[in-house]
Design an enzyme around this catalytic site. Structure first.
Site, PDB file in Angstrom:
ATOM      1  N   ARG A 105       0.825  -1.212   0.000  1.00  0.00           N
ATOM      2  CA  ARG A 105       0.000   0.000   0.000  1.00  0.00           C
ATOM      3  C   ARG A 105       0.859   1.262   0.000  1.00  0.00           C
ATOM      4  O   ARG A 105       2.034   1.243   0.361  1.00  0.00           O
ATOM      5  CB  ARG A 105      -0.925   0.046   1.214  1.00  0.00           C
ATOM      6  CG  ARG A 105      -0.220   0.151   2.575  1.00  0.00           C
ATOM      7  CD  ARG A 105      -0.168   1.562   3.161  1.00  0.00           C
ATOM      8  NE  ARG A 105       0.632   1.630   4.351  1.00  0.00           N
ATOM      9  CZ  ARG A 105       1.923   1.883   4.365  1.00  0.00           C
ATOM     10  NH1 ARG A 105       2.569   2.088   3.238  1.00  0.00           N
ATOM     11  NH2 ARG A 105       2.592   1.942   5.512  1.00  0.00           N
ATOM     12  N   GLU A 120      -0.891  10.042   8.472  1.00  0.00           N
ATOM     13  CA  GLU A 120       0.256   9.256   8.945  1.00  0.00           C
ATOM     14  C   GLU A 120       0.393   9.316  10.453  1.00  0.00           C
ATOM     15  O   GLU A 120       0.327  10.403  11.047  1.00  0.00           O
ATOM     16  CB  GLU A 120       1.523   9.803   8.269  1.00  0.00           C
ATOM     17  CG  GLU A 120       2.485   8.745   7.835  1.00  0.00           C
ATOM     18  CD  GLU A 120       1.904   7.804   6.785  1.00  0.00           C
ATOM     19  OE1 GLU A 120       1.393   6.733   7.157  1.00  0.00           O
ATOM     20  OE2 GLU A 120       1.948   8.167   5.600  1.00  0.00           O
ATOM     21  N   HIS A 121       0.611   8.150  11.017  1.00  0.00           N
ATOM     22  CA  HIS A 121       0.728   7.996  12.476  1.00  0.00           C
ATOM     23  C   HIS A 121      -0.547   8.458  13.179  1.00  0.00           C
ATOM     24  O   HIS A 121      -0.507   8.967  14.294  1.00  0.00           O
ATOM     25  CB  HIS A 121       1.974   8.727  13.017  1.00  0.00           C
ATOM     26  CG  HIS A 121       3.241   8.048  12.598  1.00  0.00           C
ATOM     27  ND1 HIS A 121       3.764   6.975  13.270  1.00  0.00           N
ATOM     28  CD2 HIS A 121       4.062   8.261  11.539  1.00  0.00           C
ATOM     29  CE1 HIS A 121       4.866   6.553  12.657  1.00  0.00           C
ATOM     30  NE2 HIS A 121       5.067   7.316  11.596  1.00  0.00           N
ATOM     31  N   ASP A 154      -3.331   6.174  12.854  1.00  0.00           N
ATOM     32  CA  ASP A 154      -4.174   4.971  13.060  1.00  0.00           C
ATOM     33  C   ASP A 154      -4.184   4.513  14.509  1.00  0.00           C
ATOM     34  O   ASP A 154      -5.232   4.157  15.045  1.00  0.00           O
ATOM     35  CB  ASP A 154      -3.831   3.839  12.066  1.00  0.00           C
ATOM     36  CG  ASP A 154      -2.410   3.326  12.122  1.00  0.00           C
ATOM     37  OD1 ASP A 154      -1.571   3.916  12.829  1.00  0.00           O
ATOM     38  OD2 ASP A 154      -2.129   2.303  11.436  1.00  0.00           O
ATOM     39  N   GLY A 171      11.404  -3.281   3.135  1.00  0.00           N
ATOM     40  CA  GLY A 171      11.948  -2.121   3.852  1.00  0.00           C
ATOM     41  C   GLY A 171      11.709  -0.813   3.130  1.00  0.00           C
ATOM     42  O   GLY A 171      12.369   0.185   3.389  1.00  0.00           O
ATOM     43  N   SER A 213       4.582  -1.524   3.137  1.00  0.00           N
ATOM     44  CA  SER A 213       3.855  -2.590   3.830  1.00  0.00           C
ATOM     45  C   SER A 213       4.079  -3.972   3.255  1.00  0.00           C
ATOM     46  O   SER A 213       3.134  -4.745   3.067  1.00  0.00           O
ATOM     47  CB  SER A 213       2.360  -2.302   3.843  1.00  0.00           C
ATOM     48  OG  SER A 213       2.122  -1.305   4.751  1.00  0.00           O
ATOM     49  N   SER A 214       5.339  -4.277   2.979  1.00  0.00           N
ATOM     50  CA  SER A 214       5.635  -5.632   2.504  1.00  0.00           C
ATOM     51  C   SER A 214       5.257  -6.646   3.595  1.00  0.00           C
ATOM     52  O   SER A 214       4.800  -7.746   3.282  1.00  0.00           O
ATOM     53  CB  SER A 214       7.109  -5.768   2.138  1.00  0.00           C
ATOM     54  OG  SER A 214       7.921  -5.370   3.213  1.00  0.00           O
ATOM     55  N   ASP A 272      -2.296  -0.806   7.618  1.00  0.00           N
ATOM     56  CA  ASP A 272      -1.651  -1.563   6.543  1.00  0.00           C
ATOM     57  C   ASP A 272      -2.386  -2.867   6.244  1.00  0.00           C
ATOM     58  O   ASP A 272      -2.584  -3.237   5.092  1.00  0.00           O
ATOM     59  CB  ASP A 272      -0.192  -1.855   6.913  1.00  0.00           C
ATOM     60  CG  ASP A 272       0.588  -0.575   7.186  1.00  0.00           C
ATOM     61  OD1 ASP A 272       0.053   0.514   6.884  1.00  0.00           O
ATOM     62  OD2 ASP A 272       1.707  -0.660   7.699  1.00  0.00           O
ATOM     63  N   TYR A 276       9.219   3.790  16.590  1.00  0.00           N
ATOM     64  CA  TYR A 276       7.770   3.720  16.357  1.00  0.00           C
ATOM     65  C   TYR A 276       7.042   3.569  17.692  1.00  0.00           C
ATOM     66  O   TYR A 276       6.102   4.315  17.994  1.00  0.00           O
ATOM     67  CB  TYR A 276       7.455   2.540  15.429  1.00  0.00           C
ATOM     68  CG  TYR A 276       6.003   2.431  15.023  1.00  0.00           C
ATOM     69  CD1 TYR A 276       5.534   3.076  13.886  1.00  0.00           C
ATOM     70  CD2 TYR A 276       5.095   1.682  15.774  1.00  0.00           C
ATOM     71  CE1 TYR A 276       4.198   2.971  13.507  1.00  0.00           C
ATOM     72  CE2 TYR A 276       3.765   1.576  15.406  1.00  0.00           C
ATOM     73  CZ  TYR A 276       3.328   2.216  14.261  1.00  0.00           C
ATOM     74  OH  TYR A 276       2.014   2.118  13.891  1.00  0.00           O
TER      75      TYR A 276
END
Ligand code: GAF
Length: 388
Positions: free
Chosen positions: A31, A37-38, A40, A125, A129-130, A175, A225
Protein backbone atom coordinates in the site's frame (compact mmCIF):
# COMPACT_ATOMS: atom_id res chain seq x y z
CA UNK A 1 4.85 -7.15 -13.79
CA UNK A 2 1.05 -7.37 -13.85
CA UNK A 3 -0.76 -9.51 -11.30
CA UNK A 4 -1.56 -12.18 -13.89
CA UNK A 5 2.11 -12.29 -14.99
CA UNK A 6 3.08 -12.64 -11.36
CA UNK A 7 0.56 -15.45 -10.82
CA UNK A 8 1.90 -17.26 -13.90
CA UNK A 9 5.45 -16.86 -12.59
CA UNK A 10 4.41 -18.20 -9.17
CA UNK A 11 2.83 -21.24 -10.86
CA UNK A 12 6.00 -21.79 -12.91
CA UNK A 13 8.22 -21.54 -9.83
CA UNK A 14 5.92 -23.90 -7.94
CA UNK A 15 6.21 -26.53 -10.68
CA UNK A 16 10.00 -26.12 -10.76
CA UNK A 17 10.21 -26.55 -6.98
CA UNK A 18 7.66 -29.28 -6.33
CA UNK A 19 7.31 -31.00 -9.70
CA UNK A 20 3.58 -30.42 -10.28
CA UNK A 21 1.26 -27.41 -10.79
CA UNK A 22 -0.13 -25.57 -7.73
CA UNK A 23 -3.70 -25.97 -6.56
CA UNK A 24 -4.06 -22.45 -5.17
CA UNK A 25 -2.64 -19.07 -6.10
CA UNK A 26 -3.34 -16.14 -3.78
CA UNK A 27 -2.15 -12.53 -3.67
CA UNK A 28 -2.16 -9.53 -1.33
CA UNK A 29 -1.06 -6.00 -2.26
CA UNK A 30 1.28 -3.51 -0.62
CA UNK A 31 0.00 0.00 0.00
CA UNK A 32 0.82 3.65 -0.18
CA UNK A 33 -0.80 6.04 2.25
CA UNK A 34 -1.95 9.22 0.51
CA UNK A 35 -2.36 11.02 3.84
CA UNK A 36 -3.10 10.29 7.52
CA UNK A 37 0.26 9.26 8.95
CA UNK A 38 0.73 8.00 12.48
CA UNK A 39 -2.96 8.59 13.10
CA UNK A 40 -4.17 4.97 13.06
CA UNK A 41 -3.00 4.10 16.57
CA UNK A 42 -4.53 7.38 17.77
CA UNK A 43 -8.01 6.31 16.63
CA UNK A 44 -7.84 8.78 13.74
CA UNK A 45 -8.44 8.64 9.97
CA UNK A 46 -6.13 7.28 7.27
CA UNK A 47 -6.44 7.43 3.48
CA UNK A 48 -4.37 4.64 1.91
CA UNK A 49 -4.67 2.77 -1.37
CA UNK A 50 -3.51 -0.69 -2.35
CA UNK A 51 -0.80 -0.60 -5.01
CA UNK A 52 -0.05 -2.81 -7.99
CA UNK A 53 2.75 -4.54 -6.09
CA UNK A 54 1.96 -7.86 -4.53
CA UNK A 55 3.00 -10.79 -2.42
CA UNK A 56 1.88 -13.92 -4.26
CA UNK A 57 1.81 -17.51 -3.01
CA UNK A 58 1.27 -20.67 -5.03
CA UNK A 59 0.49 -23.74 -2.96
CA UNK A 60 -0.81 -27.28 -2.72
CA UNK A 61 -1.53 -29.76 0.05
CA UNK A 62 1.48 -31.69 1.36
CA UNK A 63 2.28 -34.13 4.15
CA UNK A 64 0.38 -33.36 7.38
CA UNK A 65 2.09 -31.47 10.16
CA UNK A 66 4.26 -28.99 8.30
CA UNK A 67 4.19 -26.03 5.90
CA UNK A 68 7.20 -25.61 3.60
CA UNK A 69 7.59 -22.16 2.03
CA UNK A 70 10.15 -21.56 -0.69
CA UNK A 71 11.01 -17.87 -1.07
CA UNK A 72 12.02 -17.35 -4.67
CA UNK A 73 13.98 -14.14 -4.02
CA UNK A 74 15.93 -15.38 -1.00
CA UNK A 75 16.26 -18.87 -2.55
CA UNK A 76 15.50 -20.18 0.90
CA UNK A 77 12.93 -22.61 2.32
CA UNK A 78 11.28 -22.12 5.70
CA UNK A 79 9.62 -25.08 7.37
CA UNK A 80 6.92 -24.46 9.95
CA UNK A 81 5.70 -27.17 12.30
CA UNK A 82 1.90 -26.86 12.42
CA UNK A 83 1.31 -30.09 14.37
CA UNK A 84 1.45 -28.01 17.56
CA UNK A 85 0.92 -24.32 18.41
CA UNK A 86 3.11 -22.37 15.98
CA UNK A 87 5.92 -20.40 17.63
CA UNK A 88 8.50 -17.84 16.52
CA UNK A 89 11.43 -19.25 14.61
CA UNK A 90 13.93 -19.00 11.78
CA UNK A 91 14.37 -17.63 9.19
CA UNK A 92 13.29 -14.22 10.42
CA UNK A 93 10.88 -13.55 7.52
CA UNK A 94 8.96 -16.71 8.38
CA UNK A 95 7.68 -15.02 11.55
CA UNK A 96 5.12 -13.03 9.56
CA UNK A 97 3.67 -16.32 8.33
CA UNK A 98 4.10 -18.00 11.70
CA UNK A 99 2.17 -15.21 13.42
CA UNK A 100 -0.80 -15.61 11.09
CA UNK A 101 -0.76 -19.39 11.43
CA UNK A 102 -0.72 -19.06 15.22
CA UNK A 103 -3.73 -16.71 14.94
CA UNK A 104 -5.60 -19.28 12.83
CA UNK A 105 -4.86 -21.99 15.37
CA UNK A 106 -6.16 -19.77 18.16
CA UNK A 107 -9.43 -19.57 16.24
CA UNK A 108 -9.60 -23.35 16.49
CA UNK A 109 -8.56 -24.03 12.90
CA UNK A 110 -6.32 -26.93 11.97
CA UNK A 111 -3.68 -25.93 9.43
CA UNK A 112 -3.17 -28.57 6.74
CA UNK A 113 0.27 -29.60 5.52
CA UNK A 114 1.21 -27.31 2.63
CA UNK A 115 3.91 -26.81 0.01
CA UNK A 116 4.19 -23.10 -0.85
CA UNK A 117 6.17 -20.87 -3.18
CA UNK A 118 6.42 -17.19 -2.28
CA UNK A 119 7.09 -14.30 -4.66
CA UNK A 120 6.93 -10.57 -3.96
CA UNK A 121 7.11 -7.34 -5.92
CA UNK A 122 6.59 -5.16 -2.83
CA UNK A 123 10.05 -3.73 -2.07
CA UNK A 124 11.34 -4.87 1.32
CA UNK A 125 11.95 -2.12 3.85
CA UNK A 126 10.49 0.42 1.44
CA UNK A 127 7.67 1.48 3.74
CA UNK A 128 5.07 0.02 1.34
CA UNK A 129 3.86 -2.59 3.83
CA UNK A 130 5.64 -5.63 2.50
CA UNK A 131 5.09 -7.23 5.91
CA UNK A 132 1.33 -6.57 5.99
CA UNK A 133 1.09 -7.94 2.43
CA UNK A 134 2.91 -11.09 3.55
CA UNK A 135 0.64 -11.52 6.55
CA UNK A 136 -2.55 -10.92 4.60
CA UNK A 137 -1.38 -13.20 1.78
CA UNK A 138 -0.75 -15.97 4.35
CA UNK A 139 -4.23 -15.47 5.82
CA UNK A 140 -5.72 -15.63 2.31
CA UNK A 141 -3.86 -18.85 1.58
CA UNK A 142 -5.16 -20.38 4.81
CA UNK A 143 -8.68 -19.31 3.86
CA UNK A 144 -8.25 -21.07 0.52
CA UNK A 145 -6.68 -24.18 1.99
CA UNK A 146 -9.21 -24.57 4.83
CA UNK A 147 -12.20 -23.44 2.78
CA UNK A 148 -13.15 -21.05 5.58
CA UNK A 149 -13.56 -17.43 4.58
CA UNK A 150 -12.99 -14.89 7.32
CA UNK A 151 -14.80 -11.66 7.93
CA UNK A 152 -12.50 -8.97 6.39
CA UNK A 153 -12.17 -7.01 9.66
CA UNK A 154 -11.32 -10.16 11.64
CA UNK A 155 -8.81 -11.12 8.96
CA UNK A 156 -7.06 -7.73 9.08
CA UNK A 157 -6.99 -7.78 12.89
CA UNK A 158 -5.52 -11.28 12.91
CA UNK A 159 -2.74 -10.08 10.58
CA UNK A 160 -2.13 -7.02 12.77
CA UNK A 161 -1.81 -9.24 15.83
CA UNK A 162 0.77 -11.34 14.00
CA UNK A 163 2.81 -8.18 13.45
CA UNK A 164 2.53 -7.23 17.14
CA UNK A 165 3.40 -10.64 18.53
CA UNK A 166 5.73 -12.18 15.98
CA UNK A 167 7.49 -9.11 14.53
CA UNK A 168 7.45 -6.97 17.67
CA UNK A 169 6.03 -3.86 15.95
CA UNK A 170 3.06 -2.29 17.81
CA UNK A 171 1.56 -1.10 14.51
CA UNK A 172 -1.91 0.34 13.98
CA UNK A 173 -4.54 -1.18 11.71
CA UNK A 174 -3.99 0.73 8.45
CA UNK A 175 -1.65 -1.56 6.54
CA UNK A 176 -3.48 -4.81 7.10
CA UNK A 177 -6.90 -3.19 6.49
CA UNK A 178 -5.94 -1.76 3.11
CA UNK A 179 -4.24 -4.98 2.01
CA UNK A 180 -7.49 -6.83 2.76
CA UNK A 181 -10.00 -4.17 1.68
CA UNK A 182 -8.39 -2.24 -1.18
CA UNK A 183 -10.61 -1.68 -4.21
CA UNK A 184 -9.49 -0.96 -7.76
CA UNK A 185 -9.79 2.75 -8.60
CA UNK A 186 -10.42 3.75 -4.98
CA UNK A 187 -8.71 5.10 -1.90
CA UNK A 188 -9.94 3.78 1.43
CA UNK A 189 -10.97 6.31 4.07
CA UNK A 190 -10.71 4.34 7.28
CA UNK A 191 -11.94 5.53 10.63
CA UNK A 192 -9.54 3.66 12.88
CA UNK A 193 -11.79 4.13 15.90
CA UNK A 194 -15.01 2.66 14.54
CA UNK A 195 -13.23 0.67 11.77
CA UNK A 196 -15.82 2.05 9.40
CA UNK A 197 -14.49 2.23 5.85
CA UNK A 198 -15.52 4.39 2.95
CA UNK A 199 -14.29 3.92 -0.60
CA UNK A 200 -13.22 7.20 -2.19
CA UNK A 201 -13.13 6.96 -5.99
CA UNK A 202 -9.83 8.08 -7.51
CA UNK A 203 -10.12 7.46 -11.19
CA UNK A 204 -9.50 10.91 -12.68
CA UNK A 205 -7.22 10.13 -15.64
CA UNK A 206 -5.65 13.59 -15.29
CA UNK A 207 -3.69 12.67 -12.16
CA UNK A 208 -1.36 9.92 -11.01
CA UNK A 209 0.39 8.97 -7.83
CA UNK A 210 4.12 8.57 -8.15
CA UNK A 211 5.91 6.48 -5.56
CA UNK A 212 9.51 7.51 -4.99
CA UNK A 213 11.60 5.02 -3.05
CA UNK A 214 14.58 6.79 -1.45
CA UNK A 215 16.22 3.37 -1.13
CA UNK A 216 17.00 4.20 2.46
CA UNK A 217 15.79 1.10 4.30
CA UNK A 218 13.08 1.80 6.81
CA UNK A 219 13.05 -0.23 10.00
CA UNK A 220 10.15 0.11 12.43
CA UNK A 221 11.34 -2.53 14.85
CA UNK A 222 14.08 -0.18 16.05
CA UNK A 223 11.95 1.29 18.83
CA UNK A 224 11.26 4.77 17.45
CA UNK A 225 7.77 3.72 16.36
CA UNK A 226 6.91 2.38 19.81
CA UNK A 227 8.35 5.57 21.32
CA UNK A 228 6.05 7.77 19.21
CA UNK A 229 3.08 5.67 20.26
CA UNK A 230 3.97 6.06 23.93
CA UNK A 231 4.39 9.84 23.51
CA UNK A 232 0.90 10.07 21.97
CA UNK A 233 -0.56 8.08 24.86
CA UNK A 234 1.21 10.40 27.32
CA UNK A 235 -0.30 13.44 25.57
CA UNK A 236 -3.79 11.91 25.69
CA UNK A 237 -3.41 11.23 29.41
CA UNK A 238 -2.42 14.84 30.09
CA UNK A 239 -5.35 16.05 27.98
CA UNK A 240 -7.65 13.63 29.85
CA UNK A 241 -9.01 12.13 26.63
CA UNK A 242 -9.21 8.44 25.66
CA UNK A 243 -7.03 9.11 22.59
CA UNK A 244 -5.77 12.07 20.54
CA UNK A 245 -8.74 11.60 18.22
CA UNK A 246 -10.80 13.21 20.99
CA UNK A 247 -8.60 16.29 21.39
CA UNK A 248 -8.87 19.61 19.57
CA UNK A 249 -6.07 22.00 18.66
CA UNK A 250 -7.36 24.56 21.15
CA UNK A 251 -7.52 21.99 23.96
CA UNK A 252 -3.92 21.12 23.21
CA UNK A 253 -2.89 24.79 23.31
CA UNK A 254 -4.53 25.26 26.68
CA UNK A 255 -2.60 22.27 28.09
CA UNK A 256 0.69 23.17 26.44
CA UNK A 257 2.27 24.26 29.74
CA UNK A 258 1.52 20.88 31.30
CA UNK A 259 3.52 18.79 28.82
CA UNK A 260 7.07 18.41 27.61
CA UNK A 261 7.77 20.17 24.32
CA UNK A 262 8.29 16.92 22.47
CA UNK A 263 4.98 15.44 23.68
CA UNK A 264 3.22 18.67 22.67
CA UNK A 265 4.68 18.50 19.15
CA UNK A 266 3.75 14.84 18.70
CA UNK A 267 0.15 15.65 19.68
CA UNK A 268 0.10 18.72 17.42
CA UNK A 269 1.06 16.52 14.48
CA UNK A 270 -1.61 13.91 15.19
CA UNK A 271 -4.45 16.37 15.80
CA UNK A 272 -3.56 18.35 12.65
CA UNK A 273 -3.07 15.22 10.54
CA UNK A 274 -6.47 13.77 11.42
CA UNK A 275 -8.08 17.01 10.23
CA UNK A 276 -5.97 17.12 7.07
CA UNK A 277 -6.97 13.55 6.22
CA UNK A 278 -10.68 14.28 6.39
CA UNK A 279 -10.17 17.37 4.20
CA UNK A 280 -8.01 15.46 1.75
CA UNK A 281 -10.74 12.82 1.28
CA UNK A 282 -13.18 15.66 0.49
CA UNK A 283 -10.60 17.08 -1.93
CA UNK A 284 -10.21 13.75 -3.73
CA UNK A 285 -13.99 13.41 -4.05
CA UNK A 286 -14.14 16.90 -5.59
CA UNK A 287 -11.02 16.36 -7.77
CA UNK A 288 -9.54 19.40 -6.02
CA UNK A 289 -5.98 18.29 -6.71
CA UNK A 290 -4.35 21.59 -5.77
CA UNK A 291 -6.03 21.44 -2.38
CA UNK A 292 -5.06 17.80 -1.81
CA UNK A 293 -1.49 18.62 -2.83
CA UNK A 294 -1.26 21.45 -0.29
CA UNK A 295 -2.46 19.11 2.45
CA UNK A 296 0.24 16.61 1.44
CA UNK A 297 2.97 19.23 1.78
CA UNK A 298 1.59 20.31 5.17
CA UNK A 299 1.51 16.67 6.29
CA UNK A 300 5.14 16.26 5.34
CA UNK A 301 6.25 19.39 7.18
CA UNK A 302 4.44 18.22 10.29
CA UNK A 303 5.96 14.71 10.10
CA UNK A 304 9.40 16.25 9.57
CA UNK A 305 9.29 18.96 12.25
CA UNK A 306 6.78 17.85 14.89
CA UNK A 307 6.70 14.09 14.63
CA UNK A 308 10.36 13.74 13.55
CA UNK A 309 9.96 10.58 11.50
CA UNK A 310 11.35 11.86 8.20
CA UNK A 311 15.00 11.71 7.11
CA UNK A 312 17.19 13.89 4.89
CA UNK A 313 16.58 11.74 1.80
CA UNK A 314 12.77 11.93 2.14
CA UNK A 315 13.05 15.68 2.73
CA UNK A 316 15.21 15.93 -0.39
CA UNK A 317 12.53 14.24 -2.52
CA UNK A 318 9.79 16.50 -1.17
CA UNK A 319 11.93 19.63 -1.67
CA UNK A 320 12.69 18.63 -5.25
CA UNK A 321 9.02 17.89 -5.99
CA UNK A 322 7.93 21.16 -4.39
CA UNK A 323 10.56 22.95 -6.45
CA UNK A 324 9.00 21.56 -9.65
CA UNK A 325 5.63 22.72 -8.32
CA UNK A 326 2.49 23.18 -10.36
CA UNK A 327 4.26 24.44 -13.49
CA UNK A 328 6.32 21.24 -13.37
CA UNK A 329 3.18 19.12 -12.94
CA UNK A 330 3.44 18.37 -9.19
CA UNK A 331 0.43 19.05 -6.95
CA UNK A 332 1.90 17.73 -3.72
CA UNK A 333 4.37 15.35 -2.16
CA UNK A 334 5.02 13.80 1.23
CA UNK A 335 6.73 10.91 2.96
CA UNK A 336 4.44 7.91 3.28
CA UNK A 337 4.26 5.09 5.84
CA UNK A 338 6.11 4.82 9.12
CA UNK A 339 9.05 6.96 8.03
CA UNK A 340 12.79 6.87 8.84
CA UNK A 341 13.43 6.05 5.17
CA UNK A 342 11.28 4.28 2.63
CA UNK A 343 9.08 6.08 0.13
CA UNK A 344 7.56 9.44 -0.68
CA UNK A 345 4.33 9.78 -2.63
CA UNK A 346 3.68 12.58 -5.11
CA UNK A 347 0.38 13.61 -6.68
CA UNK A 348 1.20 14.62 -10.24
CA UNK A 349 -0.34 15.53 -13.60
CA UNK A 350 -0.64 12.32 -15.60
CA UNK A 351 0.71 13.86 -18.79
CA UNK A 352 3.97 14.87 -17.10
CA UNK A 353 4.87 11.62 -15.34
CA UNK A 354 7.88 10.77 -17.52
CA UNK A 355 9.33 14.26 -17.24
CA UNK A 356 8.77 14.47 -13.46
CA UNK A 357 10.26 11.01 -12.91
CA UNK A 358 13.40 11.93 -14.79
CA UNK A 359 13.76 15.30 -13.04
CA UNK A 360 13.28 13.88 -9.54
CA UNK A 361 15.67 10.99 -10.23
CA UNK A 362 18.42 13.31 -11.48
CA UNK A 363 18.08 15.90 -8.73
CA UNK A 364 17.83 13.23 -5.99
CA UNK A 365 21.00 11.54 -7.19
CA UNK A 366 22.80 14.89 -7.28
CA UNK A 367 21.60 15.88 -3.82
CA UNK A 368 22.07 12.60 -1.95
CA UNK A 369 24.44 10.48 -4.02
CA UNK A 370 21.77 7.75 -4.05
CA UNK A 371 19.59 6.36 -6.83
CA UNK A 372 15.83 6.54 -6.28
CA UNK A 373 13.40 3.96 -7.66
CA UNK A 374 10.31 5.66 -9.04
CA UNK A 375 7.09 4.09 -10.25
CA UNK A 376 3.41 4.94 -10.48
CA UNK A 377 0.45 2.87 -9.43
CA UNK A 378 -3.28 3.01 -9.86
CA UNK A 379 -5.32 2.05 -6.80
CA UNK A 380 -5.44 -1.74 -6.80
CA UNK A 381 -7.76 -4.42 -5.38
CA UNK A 382 -7.17 -6.06 -2.02
CA UNK A 383 -6.16 -9.65 -1.33
CA UNK A 384 -7.72 -12.36 -3.47
CA UNK A 385 -7.70 -16.05 -4.27
CA UNK A 386 -6.64 -16.05 -7.92
CA UNK A 387 -6.85 -19.78 -8.46
CA UNK A 388 -8.44 -22.63 -6.58
C1 GAF B 1 3.38 1.78 9.82
C2 GAF B 1 2.36 1.08 10.69
F1 GAF B 1 2.39 -0.26 10.46
C3 GAF B 1 0.96 1.62 10.46
O1 GAF B 1 0.05 1.04 11.36
C4 GAF B 1 0.94 3.15 10.61
O2 GAF B 1 1.01 3.53 11.95
C5 GAF B 1 2.07 3.79 9.80
O3 GAF B 1 3.34 3.18 10.07
C6 GAF B 1 2.20 5.26 10.06
O4 GAF B 1 1.07 5.92 9.62
O5 GAF B 1 3.16 1.52 8.47
Amino acid sequence: MTLSDLAAEAARQFKLTYGHPPRWIVAAPGRVNVIGEHTDYNDGFVLPMAIERYVVMAADLAAEGGVAIYDVEFKQTAWIDVSKPVTKGEPKWSNYLRGVMAGFQRRGEKIPGLAVVLLSTVPLGGGLSSSAALEVCTATLLEAATGKTMDPVAKALLAQQAEHEFAGVPCGIMDQFISVMGREGHLLLLDCRTRKTELVPMSDPAVELLIINTNVKHELGSGEYAKRRAECEAAARILSVPSLRDATASQLESCRGKMEGVVYRRARHVIGEIERTVHAAEGVRASNWTGVGQLMYASHASLRDDYEVSCSELDAVVDIAEGLGLPGGVYGCRMTGGGFGGCAVALVKAGQVADITQKIATAYQAKTGRAATIFSSRPAAGAAILQG
